[in-house]
Write a protein that holds these residues in place. Structure first.
Motif, PDB file in Angstrom:
ATOM      1  N   LEU A 140      42.879  48.021  58.266  1.00  0.00           N
ATOM      2  CA  LEU A 140      43.068  46.615  58.942  1.00  0.00           C
ATOM      3  C   LEU A 140      44.508  46.568  59.535  1.00  0.00           C
ATOM      4  CD1 LEU A 140      42.020  43.824  56.763  1.00  0.00           C
ATOM      5  CD2 LEU A 140      40.666  44.358  58.574  1.00  0.00           C
ATOM      6  N   ASN A 141      44.228  45.802  60.578  1.00  0.00           N
ATOM      7  CA  ASN A 141      45.798  46.111  61.678  1.00  0.00           C
ATOM      8  C   ASN A 141      46.539  44.768  60.744  1.00  0.00           C
ATOM      9  OD1 ASN A 141      48.153  45.267  62.908  1.00  0.00           O
ATOM     10  ND2 ASN A 141      47.295  46.407  65.092  1.00  0.00           N
ATOM     11  N   ASP A 142      47.521  44.861  59.792  1.00  0.00           N
ATOM     12  CA  ASP A 142      48.134  43.821  58.918  1.00  0.00           C
ATOM     13  C   ASP A 142      48.502  42.799  60.370  1.00  0.00           C
ATOM     14  OD1 ASP A 142      49.089  42.176  56.690  1.00  0.00           O
ATOM     15  OD2 ASP A 142      50.375  43.932  56.591  1.00  0.00           O
ATOM     16  N   ALA A 143      49.584  43.125  61.159  1.00  0.00           N
ATOM     17  CA  ALA A 143      50.633  42.635  61.858  1.00  0.00           C
ATOM     18  C   ALA A 143      49.027  41.730  62.657  1.00  0.00           C
ATOM     19  CB  ALA A 143      51.040  42.816  62.871  1.00  0.00           C
ATOM     20  N   GLU A 144      48.068  41.596  63.111  1.00  0.00           N
ATOM     21  CA  GLU A 144      46.788  40.917  63.783  1.00  0.00           C
ATOM     22  C   GLU A 144      46.083  40.074  62.389  1.00  0.00           C
ATOM     23  OE1 GLU A 144      44.334  42.936  65.383  1.00  0.00           O
ATOM     24  OE2 GLU A 144      45.914  44.031  67.312  1.00  0.00           O
ATOM     25  N   GLU A 145      46.178  40.184  60.906  1.00  0.00           N
ATOM     26  CA  GLU A 145      45.726  39.322  60.305  1.00  0.00           C
ATOM     27  C   GLU A 145      46.519  38.391  59.818  1.00  0.00           C
ATOM     28  OE1 GLU A 145      42.626  39.480  59.587  1.00  0.00           O
ATOM     29  OE2 GLU A 145      42.662  41.649  60.455  1.00  0.00           O
ATOM     30  N   GLU A 146      46.551  36.838  60.497  1.00  0.00           N
ATOM     31  CA  GLU A 146      46.990  35.681  60.599  1.00  0.00           C
ATOM     32  C   GLU A 146      46.631  35.113  59.127  1.00  0.00           C
ATOM     33  OE1 GLU A 146      46.998  33.126  63.236  1.00  0.00           O
ATOM     34  OE2 GLU A 146      47.225  34.348  64.837  1.00  0.00           O
ATOM     35  N   ASP A 147      45.303  34.643  58.720  1.00  0.00           N
ATOM     36  CA  ASP A 147      44.828  34.048  57.604  1.00  0.00           C
ATOM     37  C   ASP A 147      44.278  35.830  56.795  1.00  0.00           C
ATOM     38  OD1 ASP A 147      44.491  31.980  58.462  1.00  0.00           O
ATOM     39  OD2 ASP A 147      42.622  32.534  59.084  1.00  0.00           O
ATOM     40  N   PHE A 148      44.826  35.435  55.322  1.00  0.00           N
ATOM     41  CA  PHE A 148      44.395  36.032  54.032  1.00  0.00           C
ATOM     42  C   PHE A 148      43.278  36.712  53.978  1.00  0.00           C
ATOM     43  CE2 PHE A 148      44.353  38.384  50.319  1.00  0.00           C
ATOM     44  CZ  PHE A 148      46.000  38.314  49.190  1.00  0.00           C
ATOM     45  N   PRO A 149      43.026  38.178  54.331  1.00  0.00           N
ATOM     46  CA  PRO A 149      41.937  38.960  54.491  1.00  0.00           C
ATOM     47  C   PRO A 149      41.175  38.535  53.218  1.00  0.00           C
ATOM     48  CG  PRO A 149      43.987  40.306  53.896  1.00  0.00           C
ATOM     49  CD  PRO A 149      44.415  39.384  54.111  1.00  0.00           C
ATOM     50  N   MET A 150      39.478  38.876  53.284  1.00  0.00           N
ATOM     51  CA  MET A 150      39.117  38.459  52.145  1.00  0.00           C
ATOM     52  C   MET A 150      38.660  40.060  51.729  1.00  0.00           C
ATOM     53  SD  MET A 150      35.989  35.947  53.207  1.00  0.00           S
ATOM     54  CE  MET A 150      35.574  36.151  51.511  1.00  0.00           C
ATOM     55  N   PRO A 151      39.742  39.732  49.741  1.00  0.00           N
ATOM     56  CA  PRO A 151      39.008  41.275  48.735  1.00  0.00           C
ATOM     57  C   PRO A 151      37.665  41.581  48.945  1.00  0.00           C
ATOM     58  CG  PRO A 151      39.537  39.491  47.912  1.00  0.00           C
ATOM     59  CD  PRO A 151      39.141  38.479  49.340  1.00  0.00           C
ATOM     60  N   PRO A 152      37.285  42.751  48.855  1.00  0.00           N
ATOM     61  CA  PRO A 152      35.556  43.470  48.320  1.00  0.00           C
ATOM     62  C   PRO A 152      35.014  41.938  47.549  1.00  0.00           C
ATOM     63  CG  PRO A 152      36.922  45.595  48.539  1.00  0.00           C
ATOM     64  CD  PRO A 152      37.702  44.083  48.367  1.00  0.00           C
ATOM     65  N   GLN A 153      35.648  41.615  47.042  1.00  0.00           N
ATOM     66  CA  GLN A 153      35.196  41.061  45.773  1.00  0.00           C
ATOM     67  C   GLN A 153      36.227  40.193  45.401  1.00  0.00           C
ATOM     68  OE1 GLN A 153      33.985  42.457  41.625  1.00  0.00           O
ATOM     69  NE2 GLN A 153      34.941  44.724  42.558  1.00  0.00           N
ATOM     70  N   ASP A 154      35.428  39.645  44.488  1.00  0.00           N
ATOM     71  CA  ASP A 154      36.685  38.145  43.920  1.00  0.00           C
ATOM     72  C   ASP A 154      37.785  38.654  43.197  1.00  0.00           C
ATOM     73  OD1 ASP A 154      35.061  36.723  44.772  1.00  0.00           O
ATOM     74  OD2 ASP A 154      34.482  35.096  43.428  1.00  0.00           O
ATOM     75  N   CYS A 155      39.091  38.151  43.219  1.00  0.00           N
ATOM     76  CA  CYS A 155      39.825  38.682  42.229  1.00  0.00           C
ATOM     77  C   CYS A 155      40.866  36.899  41.832  1.00  0.00           C
ATOM     78  CB  CYS A 155      41.110  39.224  43.712  1.00  0.00           C
ATOM     79  SG  CYS A 155      40.604  40.528  44.444  1.00  0.00           S
ATOM     80  N   SER A 156      40.939  36.911  40.413  1.00  0.00           N
ATOM     81  CA  SER A 156      40.849  35.692  40.341  1.00  0.00           C
ATOM     82  C   SER A 156      42.327  36.400  38.886  1.00  0.00           C
ATOM     83  CB  SER A 156      39.708  35.405  39.042  1.00  0.00           C
ATOM     84  OG  SER A 156      38.617  35.159  39.834  1.00  0.00           O
ATOM     85  N   VAL A 157      42.984  35.557  38.195  1.00  0.00           N
ATOM     86  CA  VAL A 157      44.879  35.242  36.998  1.00  0.00           C
ATOM     87  C   VAL A 157      44.422  34.174  36.546  1.00  0.00           C
ATOM     88  CG1 VAL A 157      46.276  35.581  39.031  1.00  0.00           C
ATOM     89  CG2 VAL A 157      46.329  36.674  36.671  1.00  0.00           C
ATOM     90  N   LEU A 158      44.579  34.394  35.304  1.00  0.00           N
ATOM     91  CA  LEU A 158      45.295  33.196  34.265  1.00  0.00           C
ATOM     92  C   LEU A 158      46.573  34.200  33.704  1.00  0.00           C
ATOM     93  CD1 LEU A 158      41.801  31.428  33.211  1.00  0.00           C
ATOM     94  CD2 LEU A 158      43.247  30.780  34.525  1.00  0.00           C
ATOM     95  N   LEU A 159      47.278  32.950  34.173  1.00  0.00           N
ATOM     96  CA  LEU A 159      49.286  33.622  33.235  1.00  0.00           C
ATOM     97  C   LEU A 159      49.268  32.423  32.968  1.00  0.00           C
ATOM     98  CD1 LEU A 159      50.806  35.974  33.621  1.00  0.00           C
ATOM     99  CD2 LEU A 159      52.109  34.209  35.442  1.00  0.00           C
TER     100      LEU A 159
END
Length: 380
Positions: free
Chosen positions: A349-368
């Motif tokens: 992708l062109n990062d400069a043209e991506e206003e919203d956070f682009p969706m990753p290939p699959q879900d990404c979750s984290v608990l800290l």
């Protein structure tokens, strides 16, 4: 089978005989304009061809002008108003050429129709993904309050693949134990069934169950298995933390990860995604494992979407994140930065043209989890 139409019955008979496996469709010359939908290929004289060329091209069959070999070139063919020219006397080689060209033209038209439908299909897919994302986000809590000396941060990014992550941190009714769960399901149906089973089951956990998360997961899996399909894969980390001793008893199945960093910066893995996932055929839930959290320790639990999104093994990524000298919120921001950069690279992708956070290939979750340095812990 290709339908061949013509007002010249002798020509139609000879053409179909040379072509082989086709269906003849006799038509009257005056009716050709009204019967274009009745055949796939029309053999026309020049006058007939000039009468039907006003028909929109997308609704037209293949039009072939027929002329004697020594006659002048037909106006319909010279003007590019028909698809091809067939010369008489008829030759089998010309028939084969006409039929091959017709097949290629039909394939091209089908591709054109498909390409016209692509934007609508993409828009529908995006709407479906956005709806799934909204549903998943409603099920996952955005923030968790501190529980005693345990501060909690979390983040969820919805991915493109079917299925989904789910996580929760909750207190048991005795107020002395904290449940930690992170799951990754291969289908939306499996994820929904798990969440429903979990909500029903959590309120019925006995005091004996609190010392054995493996027993709890086995019971949950027993309910899930009844509805699982052959391709379903269920990954889960289920832990129970004592608020008195800060002993963490847990079980992990499939591609889930958990790592602990002590006050000296040393990182050890509690779960490295090495156990097989739970499936309809495989019902082996590992035994409960126990570790101790010390004051000042940091625990990170994550799903496996990070590896595909960023392009590095999940264990390596999580270890590097934990070793970074950030407070909890800055670490969340750092993980978001690397995830966005990885997704942009993954999909070119062109990062400069991506206003919203682009969706990753699959879900990404984290608990800290950060255990306060001044927390009081009872002897084990």
């Amino acid at each position: 089978m290709i339908r061949i139409a013509s007002s010249d019955l002798d020509l139609l008979k000879d053409f179909c005989l040379a072509a082989g496996d086709v269906t003849p469709v006799p038509v009257a010359s005056a009716e050709i304009g009204q019967r274009l939908a009745d055949a796939d290929l029309f053999l026309l004289n020049d006058e007939e061809a000039m009468r039907v060329v006003e028909t929109p091209s997308e609704a037209r069959p293949t039009l072939i002008t027929v002329a004697q070999e020594k006659a002048d070139s037909p106006l319909s063919f010279k003007g590019g108003l028909v698809d091809d020219l067939l010369l008489l006397p008829l030759r089998k080689l010309d028939v084969e050429r006409i039929l091959r060209a017709h097949g290629q033209a039909q394939a091209l038209r089908a591709m054109e129709e498909t390409s016209k439908a692509v934007p609508a299909l993409v828009e529908k897919l995006q709407q479906d993904i956005q709806m799934a994302q909204k549903i998943q986000r409603r099920l996952i809590r955005e923030k968790f309050p501190a529980i005693g000396g345990l501060n909690i941060k979390s983040k969820y990014w919805c991915g493109l693949k079917a299925g989904g992550d789910y996580f929760d941190v909750f207190e048991f009714p005795d107020k002395e134990h904290v449940g930690i769960i992170l799951s990754d399901s291969s289908s939306y149906g499996l994820s929904t069934n798990f969440i429903g089973s979990l909500m029903q089951f959590s309120v019925h956990v006995s005091q004996d169950d609190l010392s054995n998360p493996s027993q709890i997961v086995s019971a949950l899996y027993g309910k899930l298995r009844e509805e699982m399909k052959e391709k379903d894969r269920f990954n889960v980390f289920y832990g129970i933390l004592s608020r008195k001793t800060y002993q963490l008893r847990y079980v992990e199945c499939g591609s889930v990860f958990a790592a602990l960093k002590n006050t000296e910066g040393k990182v050890t893995f509690a779960a490295k995604g090495e156990n097989p996932p739970l499936t309809k055929e495989n019902g082996t839930v590992p035994a409960t494992v126990e570790i101790a959290l010390e004051p000042g320790d940091r625990l990170l639990v994550a799903s496996d979407g990070w590896a595909e999104s960023i392009g590095q093994p999940s264990a390596t990524l999580l270890e590097n994140f934990l070793k970074a000298p950030f407070d909890a919120q800055d670490l969340m921001n750092e993980m978001a930065f690397h995830l966005r950069r990885g997704v942009v690279k993954h999909f070119e992708l062109n990062d400069a043209e991506e206003e919203d956070f682009p969706m990753p290939p699959q879900d990404c979750s984290v608990l800290l989890f950060d255990l306060a340095k001044n927390v009081l812990r009872l002897a084990r």
